[in-house]
Design a protein around this motif. Sequence first.
Motif, PDB file in Angstrom:
ATOM      1  N   LEU A 244       0.883  -1.146  -0.269  1.00  0.00           N
ATOM      2  CA  LEU A 244      -0.093  -0.022  -0.109  1.00  0.00           C
ATOM      3  C   LEU A 244       1.037   1.147  -0.107  1.00  0.00           C
ATOM      4  O   LEU A 244       1.559   1.485   1.128  1.00  0.00           O
ATOM      5  CB  LEU A 244      -1.047   0.002   1.242  1.00  0.00           C
ATOM      6  N   PRO A 245       1.073   1.863  -1.115  1.00  0.00           N
ATOM      7  CA  PRO A 245       2.061   2.924  -1.189  1.00  0.00           C
ATOM      8  C   PRO A 245       1.736   4.351  -0.452  1.00  0.00           C
ATOM      9  O   PRO A 245       0.241   4.423  -0.321  1.00  0.00           O
ATOM     10  CB  PRO A 245       2.133   3.098  -2.667  1.00  0.00           C
ATOM     11  N   ASN A 246       2.689   5.063  -0.600  1.00  0.00           N
ATOM     12  CA  ASN A 246       2.180   6.331  -0.058  1.00  0.00           C
ATOM     13  C   ASN A 246       1.222   7.028  -1.290  1.00  0.00           C
ATOM     14  O   ASN A 246       1.889   7.118  -2.268  1.00  0.00           O
ATOM     15  CB  ASN A 246       3.478   7.319   0.124  1.00  0.00           C
ATOM     16  N   LEU A 247      -0.100   7.262  -0.959  1.00  0.00           N
ATOM     17  CA  LEU A 247      -0.800   7.708  -2.161  1.00  0.00           C
ATOM     18  C   LEU A 247      -0.606   8.948  -2.657  1.00  0.00           C
ATOM     19  O   LEU A 247      -0.507   9.119  -3.821  1.00  0.00           O
ATOM     20  CB  LEU A 247      -2.248   7.513  -1.775  1.00  0.00           C
ATOM     21  N   GLU A 248      -0.114   9.838  -1.875  1.00  0.00           N
ATOM     22  CA  GLU A 248      -0.086  11.414  -2.275  1.00  0.00           C
ATOM     23  C   GLU A 248       1.149  11.344  -3.271  1.00  0.00           C
ATOM     24  O   GLU A 248       1.347  11.972  -4.154  1.00  0.00           O
ATOM     25  CB  GLU A 248       0.114  12.243  -1.333  1.00  0.00           C
ATOM     26  N   THR A 249       2.466  10.675  -2.853  1.00  0.00           N
ATOM     27  CA  THR A 249       3.598  10.437  -3.583  1.00  0.00           C
ATOM     28  C   THR A 249       3.018   9.851  -4.815  1.00  0.00           C
ATOM     29  O   THR A 249       3.780  10.251  -5.949  1.00  0.00           O
ATOM     30  CB  THR A 249       4.836   9.825  -2.767  1.00  0.00           C
ATOM     31  N   LEU A 250       2.560   8.833  -4.909  1.00  0.00           N
ATOM     32  CA  LEU A 250       2.079   7.929  -6.138  1.00  0.00           C
ATOM     33  C   LEU A 250       1.504   9.131  -7.070  1.00  0.00           C
ATOM     34  O   LEU A 250       1.842   9.049  -8.248  1.00  0.00           O
ATOM     35  CB  LEU A 250       1.406   6.907  -5.894  1.00  0.00           C
ATOM     36  N   ILE A 251       0.387   9.620  -6.659  1.00  0.00           N
ATOM     37  CA  ILE A 251      -0.266  10.485  -7.492  1.00  0.00           C
ATOM     38  C   ILE A 251       0.680  11.762  -8.012  1.00  0.00           C
ATOM     39  O   ILE A 251       0.465  12.026  -9.241  1.00  0.00           O
ATOM     40  CB  ILE A 251      -1.478  11.129  -6.630  1.00  0.00           C
ATOM     41  N   LYS A 252       1.365  12.263  -7.228  1.00  0.00           N
ATOM     42  CA  LYS A 252       2.387  13.443  -7.791  1.00  0.00           C
ATOM     43  C   LYS A 252       3.357  12.956  -8.632  1.00  0.00           C
ATOM     44  O   LYS A 252       3.561  13.589  -9.758  1.00  0.00           O
ATOM     45  CB  LYS A 252       2.996  14.048  -6.340  1.00  0.00           C
ATOM     46  N   ASN A 253       3.783  11.405  -8.530  1.00  0.00           N
ATOM     47  CA  ASN A 253       4.823  10.895  -9.256  1.00  0.00           C
ATOM     48  C   ASN A 253       4.018  10.978 -10.980  1.00  0.00           C
ATOM     49  O   ASN A 253       4.784  11.126 -11.992  1.00  0.00           O
ATOM     50  CB  ASN A 253       5.256   9.682  -8.963  1.00  0.00           C
ATOM     51  N   LEU A 254       2.759  10.385 -10.789  1.00  0.00           N
ATOM     52  CA  LEU A 254       2.004  10.160 -12.106  1.00  0.00           C
ATOM     53  C   LEU A 254       1.721  11.512 -12.828  1.00  0.00           C
ATOM     54  O   LEU A 254       1.695  11.467 -14.196  1.00  0.00           O
ATOM     55  CB  LEU A 254       0.885   9.377 -11.591  1.00  0.00           C
TER      56      LEU A 254
END
Length: 304
Positions: free
Chosen positions: A214-224
């Motif tokens: 379960l990744p850090n959702l905020e970091t994943l979204i910003k990376n995408l």
Amino acid sequence: MKLQLPDIASGQRAGAALPLKWVGMEGIAIPLNLIEQPSSSIAAKADVFVSLDEADAKGIHMSRLYLRVKDILAREQLSVGVLAALLKELVESQQGLSLAARLQLAFELTIRKPALLSDQFGYQTYPVSIRCEYINEQMNMELSLTIPYSSTCPCSAALSRQAMSDAITSQFSQDLISKEQLLDWVTSQQGSVATPHSQRSYAYLKLRLQNNALPNLETLIKNLEEVIGTPVQTAVKREDEQAFAKLNAENLMFCEDAARRLKLALENNGQVIDYWFKVEHQESLHAHNAVVIDHKSSHGYEKL
């Protein structure tokens, strides 16, 4: 004195002795505690199911599902371990009626976003869902995200540049023109000859990660968002709006371009073991949308 109340689910047998794949509840309101937002909980909706494997059982113990979802998710910080433990408890709560459990959590993650140039900032919400299943004592998890962005059509941009070139030729018949003349004309209302069409666009993603991480959702979204290149903005002043216009000009995209950016990033991400995505450009030129769908597996993952 505690009354003895009837328990139809336990006291009666089914009229037709048949097992059922999934029985449960949808749309349970529940607060979630995320690592990204430790100081406050967020509102979520939970869908919870178990299998009914005891063929002649009248029904499952539905209230036990609700109570375990409520007691665990409202108390614990959301993690893979917590989800795995909850799914196992859901099965055990049925006392032999069930062998499998399914849980889906849907919520909106709010992220604070700075403006492109000014000192302003704002907040944006992103729809997120987490779906996990516990079958044969194994858990599988799928993460779904929706990411909005802006897209400007490369063809329309080329046609707009051609229209500008034609207008300059028509406006200035002489071979040599002064820089001042040209700048005055370009910055006047006459200089707005044509604009390329842009549209609100969306990337819908479903991901399966190594070890059900379960990744850090905020970091994943910003990376995408960085991969796509043109995320939508929140608070903007004039300098931010101009910077956004420049950003779109630097990232002219057909839906195929956006899809390939995403696919390359997912293929190069060692955590991602499977994916499905849909890129949707809600066009301003047409009444219909331009769409790309792609996925890694070939086992029907597209239908999930």
